[in-house]
Write a protein that holds these residues in place. Structure first.
Motif, PDB file in Angstrom:
ATOM      1  N   ALA A 139     -15.326 -18.739   8.319  1.00  0.00           N
ATOM      2  CA  ALA A 139     -14.847 -17.372   8.150  1.00  0.00           C
ATOM      3  C   ALA A 139     -13.600 -17.093   8.979  1.00  0.00           C
ATOM      4  CB  ALA A 139     -15.944 -16.386   8.568  1.00  0.00           C
ATOM      5  N   SER A 140     -12.819 -16.165   8.487  1.00  0.00           N
ATOM      6  CA  SER A 140     -11.826 -15.472   9.312  1.00  0.00           C
ATOM      7  C   SER A 140     -12.242 -14.016   9.340  1.00  0.00           C
ATOM      8  CB  SER A 140     -10.417 -15.628   8.741  1.00  0.00           C
ATOM      9  OG  SER A 140     -10.361 -15.079   7.438  1.00  0.00           O
ATOM     10  N   ASP A 141     -11.719 -13.269  10.292  1.00  0.00           N
ATOM     11  CA  ASP A 141     -12.139 -11.872  10.467  1.00  0.00           C
ATOM     12  C   ASP A 141     -10.962 -11.131  11.095  1.00  0.00           C
ATOM     13  OD1 ASP A 141     -13.445  -9.496  10.841  1.00  0.00           O
ATOM     14  OD2 ASP A 141     -15.044 -10.293  12.103  1.00  0.00           O
ATOM     15  N   VAL A 142     -10.307 -10.305  10.305  1.00  0.00           N
ATOM     16  CA  VAL A 142      -9.048  -9.685  10.729  1.00  0.00           C
ATOM     17  C   VAL A 142      -9.062  -8.195  10.417  1.00  0.00           C
ATOM     18  CG1 VAL A 142      -6.529  -9.749  10.541  1.00  0.00           C
ATOM     19  CG2 VAL A 142      -7.859 -11.838  10.145  1.00  0.00           C
ATOM     20  N   THR A 143      -8.556  -7.406  11.341  1.00  0.00           N
ATOM     21  CA  THR A 143      -8.361  -5.980  11.073  1.00  0.00           C
ATOM     22  C   THR A 143      -6.928  -5.587  11.420  1.00  0.00           C
ATOM     23  OG1 THR A 143     -10.653  -5.563  11.729  1.00  0.00           O
ATOM     24  CG2 THR A 143      -9.236  -3.638  11.440  1.00  0.00           C
ATOM     25  N   ARG A 144      -6.326  -4.832  10.522  1.00  0.00           N
ATOM     26  CA  ARG A 144      -5.041  -4.210  10.787  1.00  0.00           C
ATOM     27  C   ARG A 144      -5.129  -2.731  10.394  1.00  0.00           C
ATOM     28  NH1 ARG A 144      -4.558  -8.051  13.398  1.00  0.00           N
ATOM     29  NH2 ARG A 144      -2.866  -9.595  13.443  1.00  0.00           N
ATOM     30  N   THR A 145      -4.432  -1.927  11.156  1.00  0.00           N
ATOM     31  CA  THR A 145      -4.343  -0.488  10.896  1.00  0.00           C
ATOM     32  C   THR A 145      -2.870  -0.124  10.804  1.00  0.00           C
ATOM     33  OG1 THR A 145      -6.345  -0.201  12.248  1.00  0.00           O
ATOM     34  CG2 THR A 145      -5.117   1.789  11.654  1.00  0.00           C
ATOM     35  N   PHE A 146      -2.519   0.646   9.787  1.00  0.00           N
ATOM     36  CA  PHE A 146      -1.106   0.966   9.575  1.00  0.00           C
ATOM     37  C   PHE A 146      -0.978   2.334   8.919  1.00  0.00           C
ATOM     38  CE2 PHE A 146      -2.698  -1.532   5.992  1.00  0.00           C
ATOM     39  CZ  PHE A 146      -2.329  -0.752   4.890  1.00  0.00           C
ATOM     40  N   PRO A 147       0.207   2.926   8.984  1.00  0.00           N
ATOM     41  CA  PRO A 147       0.382   4.241   8.365  1.00  0.00           C
ATOM     42  C   PRO A 147       0.409   4.144   6.846  1.00  0.00           C
ATOM     43  CG  PRO A 147       2.465   3.450   9.234  1.00  0.00           C
ATOM     44  CD  PRO A 147       1.433   2.459   9.676  1.00  0.00           C
ATOM     45  N   ALA A 148      -0.181   5.145   6.186  1.00  0.00           N
ATOM     46  CA  ALA A 148      -0.108   5.186   4.721  1.00  0.00           C
ATOM     47  C   ALA A 148       1.325   5.437   4.267  1.00  0.00           C
ATOM     48  CB  ALA A 148      -1.033   6.262   4.169  1.00  0.00           C
ATOM     49  N   GLY A 149       2.095   6.115   5.113  1.00  0.00           N
ATOM     50  CA  GLY A 149       3.497   6.353   4.824  1.00  0.00           C
ATOM     51  C   GLY A 149       4.377   5.294   5.452  1.00  0.00           C
ATOM     52  N   ALA A 209       8.300  -0.095   5.086  1.00  0.00           N
ATOM     53  CA  ALA A 209       9.486   0.382   4.357  1.00  0.00           C
ATOM     54  C   ALA A 209       9.591  -0.311   3.006  1.00  0.00           C
ATOM     55  CB  ALA A 209      10.736   0.135   5.192  1.00  0.00           C
ATOM     56  N   GLN A 210       9.102  -1.572   2.914  1.00  0.00           N
ATOM     57  CA  GLN A 210       9.196  -2.299   1.655  1.00  0.00           C
ATOM     58  C   GLN A 210       8.344  -1.672   0.563  1.00  0.00           C
ATOM     59  OE1 GLN A 210       8.450  -6.502   2.225  1.00  0.00           O
ATOM     60  NE2 GLN A 210       9.658  -6.557   4.119  1.00  0.00           N
ATOM     61  N   ALA A 211       7.276  -0.976   0.969  1.00  0.00           N
ATOM     62  CA  ALA A 211       6.415  -0.327  -0.020  1.00  0.00           C
ATOM     63  C   ALA A 211       7.112   0.847  -0.694  1.00  0.00           C
ATOM     64  CB  ALA A 211       5.126   0.147   0.646  1.00  0.00           C
ATOM     65  N   PHE A 212       8.154   1.361  -0.069  1.00  0.00           N
ATOM     66  CA  PHE A 212       8.837   2.535  -0.591  1.00  0.00           C
ATOM     67  C   PHE A 212      10.242   2.240  -1.109  1.00  0.00           C
ATOM     68  CE2 PHE A 212       5.691   3.762   2.514  1.00  0.00           C
ATOM     69  CZ  PHE A 212       5.017   4.791   1.900  1.00  0.00           C
ATOM     70  N   ASP A 213      10.825   1.126  -0.621  1.00  0.00           N
ATOM     71  CA  ASP A 213      12.203   0.817  -1.002  1.00  0.00           C
ATOM     72  C   ASP A 213      12.287  -0.172  -2.154  1.00  0.00           C
ATOM     73  OD1 ASP A 213      12.960   2.456   1.055  1.00  0.00           O
ATOM     74  OD2 ASP A 213      13.269   0.818   2.475  1.00  0.00           O
ATOM     75  N   SER A 214      11.162  -0.825  -2.474  1.00  0.00           N
ATOM     76  CA  SER A 214      11.199  -1.844  -3.535  1.00  0.00           C
ATOM     77  C   SER A 214      11.107  -1.200  -4.913  1.00  0.00           C
ATOM     78  CB  SER A 214      10.046  -2.849  -3.344  1.00  0.00           C
ATOM     79  OG  SER A 214       8.809  -2.182  -3.358  1.00  0.00           O
ATOM     80  N   ALA A 253       0.846  -1.195   0.000  1.00  0.00           N
ATOM     81  CA  ALA A 253       0.000   0.000   0.000  1.00  0.00           C
ATOM     82  C   ALA A 253       0.882   1.245   0.000  1.00  0.00           C
ATOM     83  CB  ALA A 253      -0.906  -0.003   1.227  1.00  0.00           C
ATOM     84  N   HIS A 254       0.471   2.255  -0.761  1.00  0.00           N
ATOM     85  CA  HIS A 254       1.285   3.468  -0.831  1.00  0.00           C
ATOM     86  C   HIS A 254       0.406   4.670  -1.141  1.00  0.00           C
ATOM     87  CE1 HIS A 254       0.818   3.347  -5.218  1.00  0.00           C
ATOM     88  NE2 HIS A 254       1.063   2.043  -5.127  1.00  0.00           N
ATOM     89  N   PRO A 255       0.847   5.857  -0.765  1.00  0.00           N
ATOM     90  CA  PRO A 255       0.082   7.067  -1.069  1.00  0.00           C
ATOM     91  C   PRO A 255      -0.197   7.165  -2.567  1.00  0.00           C
ATOM     92  CG  PRO A 255       1.795   7.569   0.509  1.00  0.00           C
ATOM     93  CD  PRO A 255       2.045   6.161   0.057  1.00  0.00           C
ATOM     94  N   GLY A 256      -1.429   7.575  -2.882  1.00  0.00           N
ATOM     95  CA  GLY A 256      -1.846   7.655  -4.273  1.00  0.00           C
ATOM     96  C   GLY A 256      -2.716   6.490  -4.695  1.00  0.00           C
ATOM     97  N   MET A 257      -2.561   5.341  -4.028  1.00  0.00           N
ATOM     98  CA  MET A 257      -3.436   4.192  -4.279  1.00  0.00           C
ATOM     99  C   MET A 257      -4.797   4.497  -3.669  1.00  0.00           C
ATOM    100  SD  MET A 257      -2.890   0.274  -2.889  1.00  0.00           S
ATOM    101  CE  MET A 257      -1.874  -0.360  -4.207  1.00  0.00           C
ATOM    102  N   THR A 258      -5.881   4.043  -4.307  1.00  0.00           N
ATOM    103  CA  THR A 258      -7.213   4.285  -3.755  1.00  0.00           C
ATOM    104  C   THR A 258      -7.623   3.141  -2.832  1.00  0.00           C
ATOM    105  OG1 THR A 258      -8.461   3.146  -5.498  1.00  0.00           O
ATOM    106  CG2 THR A 258      -7.858   5.469  -5.892  1.00  0.00           C
TER     107      THR A 258
END
Length: 461
Positions: free
Chosen positions: A260-270, A456-461, A193-198
């Motif tokens: 079913a599985s049911d999972v939530t994660r919250t993370f920074p867009a940056g 960091a992988q979203a920005f360094d790859s 996930a990265h800034p600019g993605m909807t």
């Protein structure tokens, strides 16, 4: 899928609990729902009571029970037209071997049920059989002149719900597979996930990862909320883009074998959590970790929730968003401005699975308890979600009555400065064991160092 021997035992246990001397039980699976303006149908999902007792997901089928004759399944036979447009349908011999039941053509159901005209009949599963009996191979329901015992049906359904609470080894295996597929989707989001993605683009990628990892479907509508959208508890993804400096909330789960599985994660867009984001996230994570550590046989789920409320209230005071004693904040439900929902729910054949409330316990109308979906002592084999959240929900924050009632215990100027923040929720699927609990979704990182390493992988790859 479930082994026939396991299903035989399950049905025997339910029949023993029912203890019927006479009568008949009818459990329809449900029928295909057409999509208006097309010649296709919405995705079929069998009624959970049918799926639990039959061990199948067959549309238009009817599971029946008679205390003298035992169990049987009536299933459709594909017509020539069906075979042209949608395929040959279910193989009765294969299905019967797999689920351990005699499978008869659906056309024989009417004759079977007509012979029970003098006996009480209980309907479980999908009650559409009363309105659309022809879809199940029977004439109009009224013409059958059956004695439908609604109170008996309710009692038997409650006993099935009780039986469904504790998962057997086969069910747990299916839930592990669902959790593994969910992990693939959430890990993709954390890494890519990265800034600019909807939000919508992120939803598509997460769900694609579920299916690549073996999921058969999503367990529910995927929730992706960025920025203030994360404060809407069941937010449907839009074309809003991820923005650096905001957090992204993804509540999404895969389904496997009907479970079913049911999972939530919250993370920074940056790359990392910044400022208040980090402090708020650490609070929610601490609440969740404490609740998971306390989950074990005999513990009342309601008490887990109230302990989480107290810990959340204490954290809000430490962060300067609330003031006063923790006990007073929880008794007045001031904490529920920020944590309005329950700590979690039962999980299984339904995302909000059956049997969440112990018989005789009535739901509370308190603001801080009205959305609690589980109120029972935990027992080995139960699978529950544990999902505390902290949100800045404009509908609650702008409510004049709540601003008035909590004027003395909420630091409104500080809270209002976070109106656009959104929310944080962290959710895992937890199996109660003989001595404690096991997190089935432990493979999805949630600590700040783990998340920031993946981001960091979203920005360094």
């Amino acid at each position: 899928m479930q082994q026939a021997s396991s299903l035989d035992g399950r049905r025997a246990d339910v029949a023993a609990a029912w203890s019927l001397a006479r009568g008949a039980v009818v459990v329809p699976s449900g029928i295909h729902v057409p999509i208006q303006g097309t010649d296709q149908f919405h995705e079929f999902h069998a009624h959970p009571e049918f799926a639990y007792l039959a061990g199948a997901q067959t549309p238009g089928a009817v599971l029946v029970f008679d205390p003298a004759e035992g169990w049987a399944l009536f299933a459709p036979v594909a017509s020539l037209e069906d075979r042209v447009w949608v395929g040959d349908g279910v193989d009765h011999a294969e299905l019967g071997q797999r689920i351990g039941l005699p499978v008869r053509p659906l056309a024989e159901f009417e004759r079977w049920i007509e012979r029970r005209r003098s006996e009480p009949v209980a309907i479980l599963g999908n009650h559409d059989i009363v309105r659309q009996s022809r879809a199940y191979g029977a004439a109009s329901w009224a013409s059958l002149e059956l004695e439908i015992d609604e109170s008996l049906g309710e009692r038997l359904s409650e006993q099935v719900s009780e039986a469904r609470r504790a998962k057997d080894t086969g069910e747990v295996a299916l839930m592990r597979a669902a959790a593994e597929a969910s992990a693939a989707g959430h890990l993709f989001a954390l890494r890519h996930a990265h800034p600019g993605m909807t939000e919508r683009q992120l939803e598509i990628e997460v769900e694609a990862a579920f299916f690549r990892a073996g999921a058969e479907r999503t367990a529910y509508g995927t929730i992706v909320g960025t920025g203030s959208n994360g404060a809407v508890l069941h937010f449907a993804p839009t074309d809003r883009v991820l923005r650096d400096g905001e957090v992204v909330l993804i509540d999404a789960g895969a389904e496997f074998g009907g479970y079913a599985s049911d999972v939530t994660r919250t993370f920074p867009a940056g790359r990392r959590f910044e400022g208040a984001h980090r402090d708020l996230y650490e609070l929610v994570l601490a609440v969740q970790q404490a609740a998971i550590a306390a989950a074990k046989p005999g513990v009342e789920y309601r008490e887990l929730h109230l302990a989480a409320c107290s810990q959340m209230a204490a954290g809000l005071v430490d962060l300067g968003l609330c003031k006063g004693s923790v006990q007073d904040l929880v008794e007045r439900d001031a904490h529920a401005l920020f944590f309005p929902h329950g700590l979690g729910h039962m999980l299984g054949l339904s995302t909000h699975d059956a049997g969440g409330c112990l018989a005789g316990r009535a739901p509370s109308d308190r603001f801080g308890l009205k959305w609690l979906r589980a109120d029972l002592p935990l027992q080995p084999g139960y699978v529950v979600t544990i999902e505390p959240g902290l949100y800045f929900i404009k509908a609650l924050l702008d409510d004049p009555s709540r601003r008035r009632d909590f004027a003395d215990c909420v630091e409104w100027s500080k809270v209002d400065a976070l109106r656009e923040f959104g929310g944080i929720r962290i959710e895992d699927d937890v199996l109660i064991t003989e001595s404690g609990s096991e997190v089935l979704t432990a493979g999805i990182p949630k600590t700040i160092p783990e998340i920031e390493t993946l981001r960091a992988q979203a920005f360094d790859s």
